[in-house]
Design a protein around this motif. Sequence first.
Motif, PDB file in Angstrom:
ATOM      1  N   GLU A  54       0.759  -1.310   0.103  1.00 53.78           N
ATOM      2  CA  GLU A  54       0.081  -0.130   0.077  1.00 53.78           C
ATOM      3  C   GLU A  54       0.906   1.050  -0.072  1.00 53.78           C
ATOM      4  O   GLU A  54       0.580   2.400  -0.601  1.00 53.78           O
ATOM      5  N   ARG A  55       2.000   1.065   0.685  1.00 60.14           N
ATOM      6  CA  ARG A  55       2.951   2.284   0.848  1.00 60.14           C
ATOM      7  C   ARG A  55       3.392   2.799  -0.585  1.00 60.14           C
ATOM      8  O   ARG A  55       3.521   3.877  -1.087  1.00 60.14           O
ATOM      9  N   GLY A  56       3.790   1.463  -1.275  1.00 58.57           N
ATOM     10  CA  GLY A  56       4.821   1.921  -2.338  1.00 58.57           C
ATOM     11  C   GLY A  56       3.647   2.423  -3.488  1.00 58.57           C
ATOM     12  O   GLY A  56       3.894   3.315  -4.408  1.00 58.57           O
ATOM     13  N   SER A  57       2.493   1.606  -3.669  1.00 60.12           N
ATOM     14  CA  SER A  57       1.684   1.925  -4.845  1.00 60.12           C
ATOM     15  C   SER A  57       1.017   3.414  -4.435  1.00 60.12           C
ATOM     16  O   SER A  57       0.891   4.366  -5.252  1.00 60.12           O
ATOM     17  N   SER A  58       0.897   3.819  -3.257  1.00 64.06           N
ATOM     18  CA  SER A  58       0.527   5.005  -2.853  1.00 64.06           C
ATOM     19  C   SER A  58       1.503   6.312  -3.238  1.00 64.06           C
ATOM     20  O   SER A  58       1.112   7.149  -4.015  1.00 64.06           O
ATOM     21  N   ALA A  59       2.771   5.959  -2.896  1.00 62.82           N
ATOM     22  CA  ALA A  59       3.766   6.735  -3.147  1.00 62.82           C
ATOM     23  C   ALA A  59       4.026   7.039  -4.748  1.00 62.82           C
ATOM     24  O   ALA A  59       4.296   8.190  -5.090  1.00 62.82           O
ATOM     25  N   LEU A  60       3.850   6.030  -5.516  1.00 61.59           N
ATOM     26  CA  LEU A  60       3.983   5.984  -6.913  1.00 61.59           C
ATOM     27  C   LEU A  60       2.742   6.929  -7.672  1.00 61.59           C
ATOM     28  O   LEU A  60       3.276   7.530  -8.421  1.00 61.59           O
ATOM     29  N   ALA A  61       1.653   6.721  -6.914  1.00 64.22           N
ATOM     30  CA  ALA A  61       0.404   7.502  -7.327  1.00 64.22           C
ATOM     31  C   ALA A  61       0.607   8.663  -7.089  1.00 64.22           C
ATOM     32  O   ALA A  61       0.285   9.646  -8.127  1.00 64.22           O
ATOM     33  N   LYS A  62       1.149   9.099  -5.950  1.00 64.06           N
ATOM     34  CA  LYS A  62       1.304  10.588  -5.561  1.00 64.06           C
ATOM     35  C   LYS A  62       2.345  11.362  -6.323  1.00 64.06           C
ATOM     36  O   LYS A  62       2.329  12.529  -6.591  1.00 64.06           O
ATOM     37  N   SER A  63       3.388  10.488  -6.887  1.00 62.30           N
ATOM     38  CA  SER A  63       4.547  11.215  -7.623  1.00 62.30           C
ATOM     39  C   SER A  63       3.795  11.546  -9.109  1.00 62.30           C
ATOM     40  O   SER A  63       4.221  12.568  -9.713  1.00 62.30           O
ATOM     41  N   ILE A  64       3.012  10.802  -9.792  1.00 63.03           N
ATOM     42  CA  ILE A  64       2.549  10.808 -10.873  1.00 63.03           C
ATOM     43  C   ILE A  64       1.477  12.133 -10.759  1.00 63.03           C
ATOM     44  O   ILE A  64       1.472  12.946 -11.585  1.00 63.03           O
ATOM     45  N   TYR A  65       0.730  12.054  -9.825  1.00 57.78           N
ATOM     46  CA  TYR A  65      -0.122  13.006  -9.661  1.00 57.78           C
ATOM     47  C   TYR A  65       0.633  14.637  -9.251  1.00 57.78           C
ATOM     48  O   TYR A  65       0.087  15.599  -9.963  1.00 57.78           O
ATOM     49  N   GLN A  66       1.830  14.542  -8.640  1.00 58.43           N
ATOM     50  CA  GLN A  66       2.618  15.756  -8.487  1.00 58.43           C
ATOM     51  C   GLN A  66       3.075  16.242  -9.812  1.00 58.43           C
ATOM     52  O   GLN A  66       2.929  17.436 -10.272  1.00 58.43           O
ATOM     53  N   ALA A  67       3.584  15.226 -10.699  1.00 55.75           N
ATOM     54  CA  ALA A  67       3.847  15.649 -12.218  1.00 55.75           C
ATOM     55  C   ALA A  67       2.913  16.255 -13.128  1.00 55.75           C
ATOM     56  O   ALA A  67       3.009  16.952 -13.706  1.00 55.75           O
ATOM     57  N   PHE A  68       1.279  15.458 -12.659  1.00 50.56           N
ATOM     58  CA  PHE A  68       0.524  15.957 -13.532  1.00 50.56           C
ATOM     59  C   PHE A  68       0.012  17.297 -13.171  1.00 50.56           C
ATOM     60  O   PHE A  68      -0.306  18.128 -14.255  1.00 50.56           O
ATOM     61  N   LEU A  69      -0.062  17.595 -11.954  1.00 48.09           N
ATOM     62  CA  LEU A  69      -0.235  19.179 -11.550  1.00 48.09           C
ATOM     63  C   LEU A  69       0.664  19.832 -12.138  1.00 48.09           C
ATOM     64  O   LEU A  69       0.303  21.329 -12.555  1.00 48.09           O
ATOM     65  N   THR A  70       1.980  19.833 -12.102  1.00 46.64           N
ATOM     66  CA  THR A  70       3.189  20.521 -12.289  1.00 46.64           C
ATOM     67  C   THR A  70       3.068  20.780 -13.981  1.00 46.64           C
ATOM     68  O   THR A  70       3.095  22.031 -14.479  1.00 46.64           O
ATOM     69  N   TYR A  71       2.776  19.776 -14.549  1.00 42.21           N
ATOM     70  CA  TYR A  71       2.511  19.852 -16.137  1.00 42.21           C
ATOM     71  C   TYR A  71       1.591  20.688 -16.509  1.00 42.21           C
ATOM     72  O   TYR A  71       1.184  21.325 -17.401  1.00 42.21           O
ATOM     73  N   LYS A  72       0.076  20.365 -15.866  1.00 42.01           N
ATOM     74  CA  LYS A  72      -0.998  21.005 -16.012  1.00 42.01           C
ATOM     75  C   LYS A  72      -1.188  22.526 -15.954  1.00 42.01           C
ATOM     76  O   LYS A  72      -1.662  23.240 -16.564  1.00 42.01           O
ATOM     77  N   GLN A  73      -0.458  23.003 -14.949  1.00 43.16           N
ATOM     78  CA  GLN A  73      -0.173  24.321 -14.643  1.00 43.16           C
ATOM     79  C   GLN A  73       0.650  25.029 -15.748  1.00 43.16           C
ATOM     80  O   GLN A  73       0.452  26.098 -15.861  1.00 43.16           O
ATOM     81  N   GLY A  74       1.655  24.063 -16.306  1.00 43.32           N
ATOM     82  CA  GLY A  74       2.329  24.859 -17.201  1.00 43.32           C
ATOM     83  C   GLY A  74       1.551  24.921 -18.722  1.00 43.32           C
ATOM     84  O   GLY A  74       1.984  25.573 -19.248  1.00 43.32           O
ATOM     85  N   HIS A  75       0.781  23.728 -18.896  1.00 41.40           N
ATOM     86  CA  HIS A  75      -0.109  24.124 -20.066  1.00 41.40           C
ATOM     87  C   HIS A  75      -1.364  24.281 -20.320  1.00 41.40           C
ATOM     88  O   HIS A  75      -2.101  24.407 -21.333  1.00 41.40           O
ATOM     89  N   GLY A  76      -1.800  24.467 -19.003  1.00 44.80           N
ATOM     90  CA  GLY A  76      -3.411  25.078 -19.049  1.00 44.80           C
ATOM     91  C   GLY A  76      -4.423  23.851 -19.587  1.00 44.80           C
ATOM     92  O   GLY A  76      -4.333  22.757 -19.166  1.00 44.80           O
ATOM     93  N   GLY A  77      -5.324  24.317 -20.328  1.00 45.86           N
ATOM     94  CA  GLY A  77      -6.573  23.640 -20.770  1.00 45.86           C
ATOM     95  C   GLY A  77      -6.093  22.751 -22.027  1.00 45.86           C
ATOM     96  O   GLY A  77      -5.108  22.380 -22.021  1.00 45.86           O
ATOM     97  N   THR A  78      -6.958  22.789 -22.921  1.00 40.10           N
ATOM     98  CA  THR A  78      -6.573  21.761 -24.041  1.00 40.10           C
ATOM     99  C   THR A  78      -5.462  22.435 -24.961  1.00 40.10           C
ATOM    100  O   THR A  78      -5.364  23.467 -24.995  1.00 40.10           O
ATOM    101  N   LEU A  79      -4.753  21.482 -25.133  1.00 42.14           N
ATOM    102  CA  LEU A  79      -3.344  21.812 -25.740  1.00 42.14           C
ATOM    103  C   LEU A  79      -3.645  21.879 -27.243  1.00 42.14           C
ATOM    104  O   LEU A  79      -3.824  20.751 -27.835  1.00 42.14           O
ATOM    105  N   ALA A  80      -2.898  22.866 -27.760  1.00 38.18           N
ATOM    106  CA  ALA A  80      -2.669  23.123 -29.247  1.00 38.18           C
ATOM    107  C   ALA A  80      -1.236  22.303 -29.567  1.00 38.18           C
ATOM    108  O   ALA A  80      -0.373  22.546 -28.915  1.00 38.18           O
ATOM    109  N   PRO A  81      -1.093  22.056 -30.960  1.00 40.69           N
ATOM    110  CA  PRO A  81       0.262  21.484 -31.289  1.00 40.69           C
ATOM    111  C   PRO A  81       1.126  22.823 -31.273  1.00 40.69           C
ATOM    112  O   PRO A  81       0.912  23.972 -31.268  1.00 40.69           O
ATOM    113  N   VAL A  82       2.455  22.665 -30.667  1.00 38.06           N
ATOM    114  CA  VAL A  82       3.387  23.749 -30.409  1.00 38.06           C
ATOM    115  C   VAL A  82       3.937  24.186 -31.498  1.00 38.06           C
ATOM    116  O   VAL A  82       4.284  23.481 -32.482  1.00 38.06           O
ATOM    117  N   ALA A  83       3.916  25.612 -31.579  1.00 35.83           N
ATOM    118  CA  ALA A  83       4.751  26.275 -32.885  1.00 35.83           C
ATOM    119  C   ALA A  83       5.592  27.415 -32.193  1.00 35.83           C
ATOM    120  O   ALA A  83       5.287  28.704 -32.142  1.00 35.83           O
TER     121      ALA A  83
END
Length: 389
Positions: free
Chosen positions: A239-268
């Motif tokens: 339980e400790r391992g799976s929770s820590a891994l999920a929290k890690s991906i969650y943190q990465a998701f929030l950091t990524y989402k804050q940088g990219h906002g809503g629907t992503l368009a192709p980068v130019a």
Amino acid sequence: MEKSILYILHIVCLFVPFLTPAMAWGAQDKSFTVVIDAGHGGHDPGAVGKRGREKTINLSVALKLGKLIEDNCGDTKVVYTRKKDTFVALHRRAEIANAAKADLFISIHTNSLASRNSRVSGTETYTLGLHRTEENLEVAKKENSVILIEDDYQQRYAGFNPNSSESYIIFEFLQDKYMAQSIDFAQQVQKQFKTIARRIDKGVHQAGFLVLRETTMPSVLIELGYITNAAEEQYLLSERGSSALAKSIYQAFLTYKQGHGGTLAPVAAKNVPVLPEQEEKQTGLSASGAGTVSAGQASEKPVFKIQILTSDRVLPSKSRLFKGLAPVGRYKENGIYKYTYGETTDYNRILRLKRSKVDAKFKDAFIIAFKNGEKMNINQAIREFKRNR
């Protein structure tokens, strides 16, 4: 430390308008959609350890990750490719993501080696592309072999043989318009695995994964660890391992989402290819005598370059991180500095340069293209090059 990070993130998420958390096919008024794909399932167990099965580990982490997002981020719709122990074909997983018009696709897996007594451990995250090492190829073969238990795989996947190295050549040309975002998220995932879960960081790589091939959004495939390592298997099943891994991906998701906002368009992104110390003409191809263009000059033809690494800061022109390659250019995209080597309008020459001088030093390097100073889709650039030959 973990509790403090999660508390701060929880407070940040409360500033967005609160909406009822979405179930597998949640409300339609979400501004960001993430698809969470628990690899394998049903009669496909995935990798098998001494005590557990990959499909169970993947689902446990996927559900924990989804719940963290649902509970804390009201503006996000969460879609699961499976929430139970059921089999879902690889092509169907991509179809679910595309139908949801997702902004991000996260496929969760568990690694393995032939030896069940292996001491190899650690996490790694993949984006779509051609493998650069035999190890990466073997990971792709393992994950793609699930198509062999699908009834119509030969027709469905156009004769693709997951066990044939030749079949993977097609992935040389499948570095799509969302490659930059995919790599950015993958780097965040690996960073958080190391920081929050205290796992060994095996890096970000590219390989030919069928589950990523058909998705039309930034996509990654995560390998949580090695089920063939007894100690790591115990961690993955806990339980400790799976929770820590999920929290890690969650943190990465929030950091990524804050940088990219809503629907992503192709980068130019605007091309800023020259380091401050390098105002002279930059080619990176002088040794080969290939046709070159001025680094700062806009070209009506696609200009091909080799992206070798990224950094969150400006690196000196003679940085050891360039491993002796010079001159090296850079451009900035989504707040990240991305470094390139070589510059030519001839795709065949940049491909030869990559193979002869870059691949041995940067195994995950890949070719990108610019036109009139703006980044463009590499597949479109190759098509234009072929038309103009």
